[in-house]
Write a protein that holds these residues in place. Structure first.
Motif: not given
Length: 112
Positions: A1-7, A79-92
Motif C-alpha cells: 500500500m502506498e502512503k496516500a491510500p493509507a492516509l 483493505a483493513m489487512r493492507g492498512l495494518l500491513g502498511y503500518l507494521m511493515q517496518d516494525c521490529c
C-alpha cells in the motif's frame, strides 16, 4: 500500500462515529449489516449514518450490496489487512519478537 491510500483510510477512521461504524461492521463479519441495523445499533440519524458510510466507502474500507430496498454494508477485510500491513511493515527493526505481542493481540480477537 502506498502512503496516500493509507492516509485516506486513517483519515476516514479518525472520526468517532465512522470508527464506531467500521468496528461494528468488523464485528458483523461476512454477514454485514444493513443501514437500518447500523443506525439502530449506534443510535445514528439516517443522514449522519449516510455521511459516515460515504466517507468509509470512498476510503475503500467498506463495500455495499443492494438487497431489494435495503443496502447491506460489509467491511473490506483486504483493505483493513493492507492498512495494518502498511503500518507494521517496518516494525521490529529486524527483531520479529518485538511485534509478537501485537500479532498475538490480533490473533486473540479473531472471530470463531
Amino acid at each position: 500500500m502506498e502512503k496516500a491510500p493509507a492516509l485516506s483510510k486513517l483519515t476516514a477512521l479518525s472520526h468517532e462515529g465512522r470508527l464506531d461504524v467500521f468496528r461494528l461492521l468488523v464485528g458483523a463479519g461476512g454477514a454485514g449489516l444493513n443501514a437500518g441495523e447500523i443506525a439502530c445499533a449506534l443510535e445514528l440519524k439516517p443522514n449522519t449514518l449516510s455521511a459516515h458510510l460515504t466517507v468509509l466507502s470512498c476510503a475503500n474500507l467498506i463495500t455495499s450490496q443492494r438487497e431489494g430496498r435495503n443496502i447491506r454494508y460489509f467491511v473490506e477485510m483486504s483493505a483493513m489487512r493492507g492498512l495494518l500491513g502498511y503500518l507494521m511493515q517496518d516494525c521490529c527493526g529486524g527483531s520479529p519478537d518485538i511485534c509478537k505481542p501485537a500479532i498475538d493481540a490480533l490473533r486473540d480477537h479473531r472471530c470463531p
